[in-house]
Scaffold this motif. Structure first.
Motif, PDB file in Angstrom:
ATOM      1  N   ARG A 267      -4.887  12.905 -15.851  1.00 18.97           N
ATOM      2  CA  ARG A 267      -5.500  12.985 -14.041  1.00 18.97           C
ATOM      3  C   ARG A 267      -7.309  12.616 -14.609  1.00 18.97           C
ATOM      4  O   ARG A 267      -7.489  13.111 -14.739  1.00 18.97           O
ATOM      5  N   GLU A 268      -6.690  11.387 -14.409  1.00 19.40           N
ATOM      6  CA  GLU A 268      -8.352  10.412 -14.135  1.00 19.40           C
ATOM      7  C   GLU A 268      -8.995   9.990 -12.785  1.00 19.40           C
ATOM      8  O   GLU A 268      -7.743   9.056 -11.920  1.00 19.40           O
ATOM      9  N   ARG A 269     -10.208   9.249 -12.815  1.00 21.48           N
ATOM     10  CA  ARG A 269      -9.853   8.390 -11.010  1.00 21.48           C
ATOM     11  C   ARG A 269      -9.243   7.469 -11.638  1.00 21.48           C
ATOM     12  O   ARG A 269      -9.444   6.754 -12.993  1.00 21.48           O
ATOM     13  N   LEU A 270      -9.407   6.442 -10.399  1.00 27.21           N
ATOM     14  CA  LEU A 270      -8.580   4.682 -10.657  1.00 27.21           C
ATOM     15  C   LEU A 270      -9.146   4.201 -11.844  1.00 27.21           C
ATOM     16  O   LEU A 270      -9.213   3.535 -12.372  1.00 27.21           O
ATOM     17  N   GLY A 271     -10.918   3.931 -10.744  1.00 27.40           N
ATOM     18  CA  GLY A 271     -11.921   3.046 -11.447  1.00 27.40           C
ATOM     19  C   GLY A 271     -12.124   3.721 -13.104  1.00 27.40           C
ATOM     20  O   GLY A 271     -12.114   2.433 -14.004  1.00 27.40           O
ATOM     21  N   GLN A 272     -12.058   4.881 -13.152  1.00 24.37           N
ATOM     22  CA  GLN A 272     -12.341   4.990 -14.645  1.00 24.37           C
ATOM     23  C   GLN A 272     -11.257   4.528 -15.284  1.00 24.37           C
ATOM     24  O   GLN A 272     -11.229   4.029 -16.556  1.00 24.37           O
ATOM     25  N   LEU A 289     -17.545   0.870  -5.518  1.00 22.17           N
ATOM     26  CA  LEU A 289     -18.106   2.485  -4.762  1.00 22.17           C
ATOM     27  C   LEU A 289     -19.276   2.264  -4.055  1.00 22.17           C
ATOM     28  O   LEU A 289     -18.980   2.791  -2.756  1.00 22.17           O
ATOM     29  N   GLN A 292     -17.431   0.810  -1.021  1.00 23.70           N
ATOM     30  CA  GLN A 292     -16.780   2.102   0.503  1.00 23.70           C
ATOM     31  C   GLN A 292     -17.495   2.827   0.730  1.00 23.70           C
ATOM     32  O   GLN A 292     -17.005   3.564   1.826  1.00 23.70           O
ATOM     33  N   ILE A 302     -10.607   2.231  -2.682  1.00 22.59           N
ATOM     34  CA  ILE A 302     -11.342   1.650  -4.515  1.00 22.59           C
ATOM     35  C   ILE A 302     -10.619   0.348  -4.817  1.00 22.59           C
ATOM     36  O   ILE A 302     -11.015  -0.714  -5.203  1.00 22.59           O
ATOM     37  N   GLN A 324      -1.498   6.821 -12.656  1.00 22.47           N
ATOM     38  CA  GLN A 324      -2.225   7.701 -12.574  1.00 22.47           C
ATOM     39  C   GLN A 324      -1.248   8.868 -11.902  1.00 22.47           C
ATOM     40  O   GLN A 324      -1.240  10.612 -11.597  1.00 22.47           O
ATOM     41  N   PRO A 332     -10.728  19.602 -12.246  1.00 18.75           N
ATOM     42  CA  PRO A 332     -11.362  17.976 -13.000  1.00 18.75           C
ATOM     43  C   PRO A 332     -12.684  19.171 -13.943  1.00 18.75           C
ATOM     44  O   PRO A 332     -12.860  20.150 -14.318  1.00 18.75           O
TER      45      PRO A 332
END
Length: 718
Positions: A267-272, A289, A292, A302, A324, A332
Motif C-alpha cells: 500500500r503506497e501512493r501512486l506517485g511514489q 502535486l 493538483q 494525480i 495499488q 500509513p
C-alpha cells in the motif's frame, strides 16, 4: 522563480566534496570491491567534471578529464589498477579537492600554484595513456566531445532508446549566470543528441526585446541508455528557472510495466510507486502535486495530471493503479524527516539549557527553604521537564564515531606506502555515539596513535615472517560505551613495547629512581612523558619524542584518560577513555568542610559508612580491600573532619576505590563550566559548576585522583 548563483555554486561545492569522499572510499576499497569500486570512482569524477563544465570551471574540467580517461581504460580492462595507480588517483583526488577549495575561495582563475601542483599529476596520468588523451582546451569542448566515454557507453548499450526532452527556460536564466546551451551540451555525455528544434514563439518585437533575457525553448531528440532520473539530474542547477518534460522511449514503457508486474503488492501512493519504478522523477511528481493542489476541489487524479503533462505513458499509470488495488490495507507509516541545524545554534541551545538547569536549581532551593506546598509541587514538575529537555538537547549533539574512524583508511594507506609495509585497518564499534565536540577534538590524538602503531608497532615483513606472523600487519580501532564513558582502543599486532628498554631509558633520563619497582602499566605509561622516545632512528613519522605527550595532554584536556597494555612480540593496545559529553552530566555532590565536590554519577556504585583505622589507607568492603582517598587531605582543606564520615565507592576504567567525604548531598544535574586560567593547572579537578545558591562546586578529575590507587590496592591485598 529565480535563484542566486552563489547558492548554486555552494551546492556544487558541497556535492563535489561529497563525491570526493566517495571517490576516496572507493579507491581505498578497490582491491576488495573490484569493478564495482572502479565504476564508483569513474562516476564521481565524471559527475564533478560535468558539473564544473556547466559553471565554466575550465581548470577543474581539464584536470578531471585526464583522470576520467585513465579510469575509462581501467573500466575496459586496458589498464590494470595496482597500488601505484591507486596512490596516483588518490593524489588526483586531493588535487581536485584543492581546485574545489579554490572555487570556494574565488582564487581558481590564474592560480599558478595550483597549475604547477597539477602538472606532474597530469604527466603521470598521461604516462598511462600515451599521447592519446590530452585534456580538452576548454569546458565547452569537454562537454561537446562526442567520443566521451559515457556517450560511447550509451550508444553501444543494447538498452538505448529514443527520449524526447522538452525545455522551456525562464526569462532570467542568463541573469542568474546559467548558459542554457551548456546543459544541452552536457546531455552529450549521457548519450547522443539526434536533433534539436529551437522554439522562438515567445520572442517579442524588436522594441520590447531584452538582450539579457532568454526567450527560447528547445525540443530535443535524445538516444541514451541512461534512466530518467539520471537525465533529469542534468538540469539540477537550473531546475527553478526552467520547465522540463522528459518523455521516455516506448522500449522503456515495457520495462516499467515489467517492474510493476514483478514488484510486491504494497500500500503506497501512486506517485511514489511511479517514482520507484523510474517512470517519473521526484521533481515531476512535485510539479504534478502542485498543479493538483492549485486546482482545488475540481482537481483531477494525480495519474491523469501526469499523463496530461506528457510525463508518463497512460499504460504505466493504469498498471500502477492495478498494482495499488492488489495491495492489502495497511496503516500509513510516518516518514522519517530530518533537518540540518547550524552547529553554533546547537551550542547556543545547550548553553541556554545549562542556564535553565542552574535557574531551576535556585528555584528548587527557595521552594525547600519556604516549604510552600504549591511551590514545591511546581518546582518538582519543573525539574522533571528540565531534565527531559536536557536529555533531548544533548541527544541532538550526539554523533556516531564511525565517520571519524573511516578517515583513518586513507591515513593507513598513505603511511603504509611511506613505510614500505603492508598494513590493513580493521574498524569496529562505528555506531558508538558521543558528543560532537569530543569527536572534533579526538581526531588529532587518534591520528598520532594510529601512525605510531604503524611506525613503531608493526614490524617489517621479514621480521613478521621470522616470528610466524602473516606478512600483512593490522591496526584495529574499536569503540564501546562503559560506565558513562566512551572507550576507544587502538590496537596493533606488532612487536609490542620493550619493557626493559623503556625502564632503562627512564632511569637514564632521571624519570625513575634506580632500583625502584614499577608495575608494567606504570612503565608503559612512561612513553607519555615529554620528549621520551626509545626509537633507534629518527624518521619523518616519529622518533623525536614529540607526539605521545601531546596525545595525553589533549585527552586529559577532554577530561579523559589514556592507558597502555602491551605484550612483547604480540602487540600493543592503547585505551582512551572519554566522557560522552562536555556540557551537562548527572553529578553526585559531596561535602568536605564548606567545600562541595561533584562526582560523575555513572561512576558511583555505593556509599558506606567510614570507620577510621589509624595507619591504614584501605577499608574492608565485604571481604575485599578497597583503597581510598581522603579528599580533605588531598585538597588541603583546613578544619577537623566530621565525626561521622562516609566512603563513596567509585569505579573508573576497571579500577574501584573510595573517596572519604564529610557529607553526602545527593544527585543533581551538573552544568560543566571550564576552570579559569588561574586554576587551569590545578590537579585533580576537571571543571566547575554553579549551584542553585550561587556557590561554586568543583568537579573531580577521577583519572588523576585514582592514578595511584592500583598500586595501593595491590599493596593492600598483599
Amino acid at each position: 522563480m529565480s535563484f542566486d548563483i552563489d547558492q548554486v555554486t555552494h551546492t556544487f561545492i558541497a556535492e563535489s566534496r561529497e563525491l570526493l569522499e566517495q571517490m576516496e572510499g572507493a579507491l581505498l576499497a578497490v582491491a576488495q570491491d573490484g569493478p564495482e569500486a572502479v565504476n564508483a570512482i569513474f562516476r564521481a569524477a565524471h559527475t564533478i567534471k560535468g558539473s564544473a563544465g556547466m559553471f565554466g570551471l575550465d581548470p577543474v574540467v581539464a584536470f578531471t578529464h585526464v583522470a576520467e580517461s585513465v579510469l575509462d581504460k581501467v573500466r575496459d580492462g586496458a589498464i590494470p589498477i595496482g597500488d601505484d595507480l591507486v596512490a596516483l588517483l588518490l593524489a588526483c583526488r586531493d588535487h581536485i579537492g584543492a581546485l574545489v577549495d579554490a572555487v570556494e575561495g574565488g582564487t581558481l582563475d590564474g592560480n599558478a600554484a595550483l597549475a604547477d601542483a597539477g602538472a606532474p599529476l597530469v604527466a603521470a596520468l598521461q604516462g598511462y595513456l600515451g599521447s592519446t588523451a590530452a585534456p580538452p582546451a576548454d569546458a565547452a569542448a569537454a562537454d561537446a566531445a562526442p567520443a566521451d566515454a559515457a556517450a560511447a557507453d550509451a550508444q553501444s548499450a543494447g538498452g538505448a532508446g529514443h527520449w524526447h526532452i522538452s525545455l522551456r527556460f525562464g526569462r532570467d536564466v542568463l541573469r542568474n549566470g546559467m548558459d542554457p546551451l551548456s546543459f544541452i551540451r552536457y546531455l552529450g555525455q549521457l548519450g547522443t543528441i539526434t536533433g534539436v528544434a529551437t522554439l522562438a514563439d515567445d520572442l517579442p518585437d524588436a522594441d520590447s526585446f531584452d538582450p539579457e533575457s532568454c526567450y527560447l525553448g528547445f525540443e530535443i531528440g535524445f538516444v541514451s541508455s541512461a534512466d530518467k532520473a539520471t537525465i533529469d539530474a542534468v538540469f539540477d542547477f537550473v531546475r527553478d528557472d526552467c520547465a522540463i518534460r522528459i518523455l521516455p522511449p516506448e522500449s522503456r514503457v515495457a520495462e516499467y510495466l515489467a517492474w510493476l508486474d514483478e514488484a510486491p503488492a504494497q500500500r503506497e501512493r501512486l506517485g511514489q510507486m511511479l517514482v520507484r519504478c523510474g517512470s517519473i522523477t521526484a521533481h515531476e511528481l512535485e510539479q504534478a502535486l502542485a498543479a493538483q493542489q492549485a486546482a482545488g476541489a475540481q482537481a483531477a487524479p494525480i495519474g491523469a495530471i501526469l499523463v496530461d503533462q506528457r510525463t508518463v505513458h497512460a499504460p504505466v499509470v493504469e498498471a500502477a493503479l492495478a498494482k495499488q488495488r492488489q495491495a492489502p490495507e495497511a496503516r500509513p507509516q510516518q516518514e522519517n524527516r530530518s533537518v540540518r541545524v547550524d552547529a553554533d545554534k546547537l551550542d547556543r541551545l545547550i548553553n541556554l539549557v545549562g542556564e535553565l538547569i542552574i535557574a531551576g536549581a535556585g528555584a528548587n532551593l527557595v521552594a525547600r527553604r519556604t516549604q510552600i506546598p504549591e511551590l514545591l509541587e511546581c518546582t518538582s514538575t519543573l525539574s522533571g521537564l528540565v531534565e527531559e529537555v536536557r536529555d533531548s538537547a544533548l541527544q541532538l549533539r550526539m554523533v556516531k564515531i564511525g565517520a571519524t574512524f573511516n578517515r583513518f583508511q586513507r591515513v593507513v594507506h598513505d603511511v603504509a606506502r611511506e613505510l614500505g609495509k603492508d598494513i590493513r585497518l580493521d574498524v569496529s564499534g562505528e555506531d558508538a555515539e558521543l558528543d560532537k565536540t569530543v569527536v572534533e577534538k579526538i581526531g588529532d590524538p587518534l591520528t598520532h596513535l594510529v601512525r605510531n602503531a604503524m611506525d613503531h608497532g608493526i614490524e617489517p615483513a621479514d621480521v613478521r615472517a621470522a616470528r610466524g606472523k602473516p606478512a600483512q600487519g593490522s591496526v584495529t580501532l574499536n569503540a564501546y560505551h562503559d560506565s558513562g564513558s566512551i572507550v576507544i582502543e587502538v590496537s596493533d599486532d606488532g612487536g609490542g613495547l620493550k619493557r626493559d628498554r623503556i625502564l632503562a631509558k627512564a632511569v637514564e633520563r632521571g624519570l625513575v629512581e634506580p632500583g625502584r619497582q614499577l608495575s608494567d602499566k606504570e612503565i608503559f605509561n612512561l612513553i607519555f612523558e615529554p620528549g621520551f622516545s626509545t626509537a633507534e632512528q629518527v624518521t619523518n613519522l616519529s622518533g623525536r619524542g614529540v607526539g605521545m605527550d601531546v596525545v595525553k595532554r589533549n585527552i586529559v584536556a577532554l577530561r579523559g584518560s589514556v592507558d597502555v597494555a602491551s605484550t612483547e612480540g604480540v602487540g600493543t593496545t592503547v585505551t582512551v577513555r572519554l566522557p560522552l559529553t562536555l556540557a551537562i552530566i548527572n553529578g553526585f555532590q559531596v561535602g568536605v568542610g564548606k567545600s562541595v565536590f561533584v562526582i560523575p554519577m555513572e561512576m558511583v556504585e555505593e556509599c558506606v559508612e567510614f570507620h577510621e583505622q589509624p595507619g591504614r589507607d584501605w577499608v574492608d568492603l565485604r571481604g575485599q580491600p578497597l583503597p581510598f582517598v581522603r579528599l580533605r587531605e588531598r585538597f588541603g582543606i583546613a578544619g577537623a573532619p566530621a565525626r561521622r564520615r562516609s566512603v563513596v565507592v567509585v569505579r573508573y576504567g576497571g579500577r574501584k576505590a573510595g573517596l572519604v567525604v564529610d557529607t553526602l548531598l545527593g544527585e543533581f544535574q551538573t552544568v560543566i563550566k571550564p576552570l579559569g586560567k588561574v586554576f587551569a593547572g590545578a590537579r585533580f579537578l576537571s571543571g566547575s559548576s554553579i549551584l542553585g545558591n550561587g556557590d561554586v562546586a568543583l568537579i573531580l578529575d577521577m583519572a588523576a585522583l585514582l592514578a595511584g590507587v592500583e598500586s595501593e590496592s595491590q599493596a593492600a591485598a598483599a
